[in-house]
Design an enzyme around this catalytic site. Structure first.
Site, PDB file in Angstrom:
ATOM      1  CG  ASP A  12      -1.686   1.244   1.425  1.00 41.62           C
ATOM      2  OD1 ASP A  12      -2.313   1.699   0.460  1.00 41.62           O
ATOM      3  OD2 ASP A  12      -1.661   1.793   2.544  1.00 41.62           O
ATOM      4  CG  ASP A  14      -1.643   7.622   0.786  1.00 41.44           C
ATOM      5  OD1 ASP A  14      -0.614   8.064   0.274  1.00 41.44           O
ATOM      6  OD2 ASP A  14      -2.785   7.852   0.337  1.00 41.44           O
ATOM      7  CG  ASP A  23      -5.910  11.300  -1.521  1.00 42.64           C
ATOM      8  OD1 ASP A  23      -5.372  11.576  -2.617  1.00 42.64           O
ATOM      9  OD2 ASP A  23      -6.455  10.207  -1.288  1.00 42.64           O
ATOM     10  CG  ASP A 188      -2.242   2.368   6.460  1.00 41.35           C
ATOM     11  OD1 ASP A 188      -2.989   3.238   6.952  1.00 41.35           O
ATOM     12  OD2 ASP A 188      -2.038   2.293   5.244  1.00 41.35           O
TER      13      ASP A 188
END
Length: 246
Positions: A12, A14, A23, A188
């Site tokens: 992943d 972020d 974002d 996460d």
């Protein structure tokens, strides 16, 4: 030395590879008003659509393409994570392939990877498409267009993308799950729960603590049939330790 000869590392982006949320970060750097608006609307508007809306309004505020790119390049990214990735990628054995599964967007990820010297790392980046207009507006779109056939996920993935289905499709393109002796998934968020359900007992899920993935593993993992090993981590240095052992 590990007996594994071929492995797949799935990141992943972020709060997993990077130490922030792309974002939100761009708005925190460039527009307090829009950061608050995003927070207020986050439960009412589909997230990718909301990001697209915020970029339109950021452009209307007069913020430029260069300012967005500069904000991304300044986003926290731990040196230990860069070191861990480059070291594992550079080792002749095992043969390691990197895959990115992210709900961010192509421009955000590409810009940050370039800034960190990691443009060569990923075999594929599976994320939301984004392109710049001639006048500097970043247009962000869902990976799955709302008017197209939607995914069939029942685990709770966002409408724009089912990470579990995307992982299965990627593995199919590469010859199937068994073409890799080991999978390691670093995530996460709650939307990382679906893809880790595809892992085998010999695979490893690295879940960042105090975030949605840890909660879902502990609350739903057994009932959902989670098979893989799970290791919780706080800082990038712990991921570096795991990579050094693989």
């Amino acid at each position: 030395m590990s007996a594994v000869k071929k492995q797949l590392i799935i990141f992943d982006f972020d709060w997993s590879m990077a130490d922030q949320d792309t974002d939100r970060w761009v708005l925190e750097v460039l527009s307090l008003r829009l950061r608050r608006k995003m927070q207020d609307l986050r439960n009412d508007v589909q997230w990718t659509d909301l990001v697209a809306q915020m970029m339109v309004e950021l452009h209307e505020e007069g913020r430029t393409k260069q300012e967005v790119l500069d904000a991304l390049r300044s986003m926290p990214f731990h040196p230990a994570m860069v070191r861990a990735i480059k070291s594992l990628k550079g080792r002749p054995s095992p043969e390691t392939t990197f895959l990115c599964l992210s709900n961010a967007n192509q421009v955000y990820i590409d810009t940050i990877l370039e800034a960190r010297g990691l443009t060569h790392i990923f075999d594929e980046i599976i994320t939301n498409p984004a392109t710049w207009t001639d006048d500097g507006l970043l247009q962000v779109r869902r990976r799955i267009n709302p008017s197209a056939k939607q995914h069939s996920c029942h685990v709770g993935c966002s409408p724009n993308m089912c990470k579990g289905e995307e992982l299965e499709a990627y593995l199919s393109r590469k010859g199937g799950l068994d073409s890799f002796e080991k999978l390691i998934y670093i995530g996460d968020g709650s939307n990382d729960f679906c893809p880790i359900l595809r892992l085998r007992e010999k695979d490893l899920a690295l879940a960042r603590t105090q975030r949605g993935l840890e909660r879902r593993i502990k609350e739903e993992g057994a009932e959902a049939g989670l098979k893989s090993q799970v290791k919780y981590w706080v800082g990038a240095w712990e991921v570096e330790e795991v990579f050094a052992a693989h």
